[in-house]
Design an enzyme around this catalytic site. Structure first.
Site, PDB file in Angstrom:
ATOM      1  N   ASP A  56       0.821  -1.209   0.000  1.00  0.00           N
ATOM      2  CA  ASP A  56       0.000   0.000   0.000  1.00  0.00           C
ATOM      3  C   ASP A  56       0.861   1.268   0.000  1.00  0.00           C
ATOM      4  O   ASP A  56       1.645   1.503   0.921  1.00  0.00           O
ATOM      5  CB  ASP A  56      -0.898  -0.025   1.241  1.00  0.00           C
ATOM      6  CG  ASP A  56      -1.852   1.145   1.277  1.00  0.00           C
ATOM      7  OD1 ASP A  56      -2.720   1.193   0.399  1.00  0.00           O
ATOM      8  OD2 ASP A  56      -1.701   2.018   2.150  1.00  0.00           O
ATOM      9  N   THR A  90      -0.543   4.858  -4.755  1.00  0.00           N
ATOM     10  CA  THR A  90       0.681   4.621  -5.516  1.00  0.00           C
ATOM     11  C   THR A  90       0.611   5.374  -6.840  1.00  0.00           C
ATOM     12  O   THR A  90       1.566   6.056  -7.245  1.00  0.00           O
ATOM     13  CB  THR A  90       0.879   3.117  -5.774  1.00  0.00           C
ATOM     14  OG1 THR A  90       0.664   2.414  -4.558  1.00  0.00           O
ATOM     15  CG2 THR A  90       2.267   2.826  -6.282  1.00  0.00           C
ATOM     16  N   ASP A 381      -9.288  -0.395   1.662  1.00  0.00           N
ATOM     17  CA  ASP A 381      -9.291   0.229   0.325  1.00  0.00           C
ATOM     18  C   ASP A 381     -10.523  -0.203  -0.462  1.00  0.00           C
ATOM     19  O   ASP A 381     -11.185   0.612  -1.112  1.00  0.00           O
ATOM     20  CB  ASP A 381      -8.047  -0.194  -0.479  1.00  0.00           C
ATOM     21  CG  ASP A 381      -6.800   0.569  -0.050  1.00  0.00           C
ATOM     22  OD1 ASP A 381      -6.887   1.343   0.921  1.00  0.00           O
ATOM     23  OD2 ASP A 381      -5.746   0.387  -0.693  1.00  0.00           O
TER      24      ASP A 381
END
Ligand code: ADP
Ligand code: MG
Length: 514
Positions: A56, A90, A381
């Site tokens: 993550d 990311t 998420d």
């Protein structure tokens, strides 16, 4: 004349720009290999030896303890992304890093920083329009929500099959907290418990708390529960005992013991007669009281912490009671079922079907602490993206397809932009190519070839992503393969990356106090 302390350090002009850009790029680079379904994990060890294994972006950047102020701004990109939409951290970091890289080249070609900033902002506007154009026509139904959840989890150490069943649980959870007012994401909690395989992860229609019954003989399951929540110690207060009895004889001692016994008995009877079948108290319960209540078939939790108490109150609708004299049925909370279960060293209480709130808990199982921790992040998420997609009804193709489409539109529109700003606008498109290029590199493909093929497929088919399906990597329409991301995740990534990159580029003077 000195206007600053002699110890402060000052870097100006290009030196300042290039050192900031370098630091920002370095941070973004550090998460690059984790992007996408075949992204690798990072193991982070802190000074105390604590280990975190994760894929993550936000977690990695957070744990890295970054000091350089410009690098810190990239960390903030990931943090903002995490806070606003819960996924795409990311992607946002990698785009920001490449916007900086492109800016560095432009500065070397003597394009002024303000021109770069203007060009980037214009390109970002075009990008947002392009995202709107990419929004899938299909309605966001359970199937699409499942795809969104699954796309956000692949590559997170969950394994393909597991990701699919976890995605179902995630969709069930967000559907449960959906109402006319929207999707109450905050009513979904994730509770982790080590010990079983991740396949045993399930949705609890209520809350899960770390509490065990006050007595072994108590029932472990109560249906249609009436719950009394007390701030009362059920026993003789230690303070009362200390209040010196002047005891000179056996008779007086016996009388004192009797008095204590009857006081305790009184508490137990009051509670038993109140009609509550579950009692939650923030204070101690005397063993004699627990034994009595156990015999009456009442389930008691003692010394319950303030956050668990708050959760019970909001789930069941109970009102806290400060003294037993005030205990009455109107204060009781209600739940369809309360049960206690043992998991190795831990006892947990499940409060299901609470009358007051639509709270649900994803009860995450996994073999080890590292597994459940990473699952907790992945499911967090997935809940965020499913909630975002459900609330907005807008999803776009993943697997790099949206980035290819954005870059394409920016390049088309750049042709109409005058002067050097055109270079900056085009550079923005080049920076976006990094997403499909990185997805390709992380699946072991040649990034340049993949990019060329993707663009060709985009031009002929309209939608093309680099799809990873099990062991295979193919170029195809991500919507057909169920690789979809919420439009909001893409918008936020563009906006926060642009903001951070332009802020860093504009700085030409760094004054640091020692
Ligand atoms: P981020 O922190 O940016 O969310 P991830 O590692 O989660 O990073 O990767 C997200 C990217 O992976 C998105 O662009 C998404 O569309 C893409 N992706 C997800 N599943 C697949 C898949 N099966 N094939 C190709 N790309 C995928
Ligand atoms: Mg993700």
């Amino acid at each position: 004349m000195f206007i600053m302390s002699e110890d402060s350090q000052r870097t100006q002009g290009r030196d300042a720009q290039s050192s900031n850009i370098m630091a920002g790029k370095a941070v973004a680079e550090s998460v690059r290999t984790t992007l996408g379904p075949r992204g690798m994990d990072k193991m982070l060890v802190d000074s105390g030896g604590e280990v975190v294994i994760t894929n993550d972006g936000a977690t990695i950047l957070n744990e890295m303890d970054i000091e350089h102020p410009a690098a810190q701004m990239i960390v903030e990109v990931a943090e903002t992304q995490e806070e606003e939409v819960g996924d795409g951290t990311t992607t946002a970091g990698v785009i920001a890093g490449n916007l900086l890289g492109e800016a560095e080249d432009l500065i070397e070609q003597d394009v002024h920083a303000t021109t770069i900033v203007e060009g980037y902002h214009e390109a970002a506007e075009i990008a947002l329009d392009a995202i709107d154009e990419q929004i899938s026509e299909a309605a966001v139904d359970d199937e699409v929500l499942k795809q969104v959840a699954e796309s956000s989890m692949t590559g997170k150490g969950t394994g393909g099959l597991t990701a699919e069943s976890l995605a179902e649980t995630v969709v069930e959870a967000v559907r449960h907290v959906e109402s006319d007012d929207g999707v109450a994401r905050e009513n979904v909690t994730v509770h982790t418990q080590i010990g079983a395989s991740s396949n045993a992860t399930e949705l609890v229609p209520g809350i899960v708390i770390d509490e065990e019954p006050a007595h072994e003989g108590m029932p472990t399951e109560i249906e249609d529960a009436s719950i009394a929540v007390l701030d009362v110690e059920l026993g003789v207060r230690t303070g009362d005992v200390d209040a010196e009895y002047a005891i000179d004889s056996i008779d007086q001692l016996n009388a004192a013991i009797d008095a204590e016994e009857s006081e305790v008995q009184g508490y137990a009877e009051t509670v038993a007669e109140s009609g509550a079948d579950v009692v939650v108290t923030t204070e101690d319960v005397d063993d004699r009281v627990s034994t009595f209540l156990a015999n009456e078939g009442i389930l008691v939790f003692e010394n319950v912490g303030s956050s668990d108490t708050a959760d019970i109150l909001s789930a069941t609708g109970a009102t806290r009671v400060g003294t037993l004299d005030d205990l009455e049925e109107a204060d009781f909370g209600k739940a369809d079922r309360i049960r206690s279960a043992n998991f190795g060293d831990d006892d947990l209480a499940f409060v299901e079907g609470g009358a007051a709130a639509e709270a649900v808990t994803v009860f995450v199982r996994g073999g080890t602490e590292h597994i459940v921790d990473e699952l907790e992040r992945a499911i967090g998420d997935a809940l965020d993206v499913a909630a975002t997609a459900l609330a907005s009804g807008e999803v776009v193709p993943g697997a790099g397809a949206t980035e290819i489409a954005i870059a394409n539109k920016i390049r088309e529109e750049a042709a109409g932009i005058e002067g050097r700003k055109q270079l900056a606008v085009t550079a923005f498109a080049d920076a976006l190519d990094v997403v499909p290029r990185t997805l390709a590199a992380n699946t072991g493909q040649d990034p340049i070839d993949a990019l060329v093929d993707l663009r060709a497929a985009h031009d002929s088919e309209g939608r093309a992503g680099l799809i990873t399906d099990g062991e295979d990597v193919t170029i195809d329409d991500p919507l057909e393969f169920g690789v979809v991301d919420p439009a909001d995740v893409k918008r936020e990534a563009i906006e926060s990356a642009t903001e951070a990159a332009t802020m860093i580029v504009r700085i030409d003077d760094v004054i640091a106090a020692e």
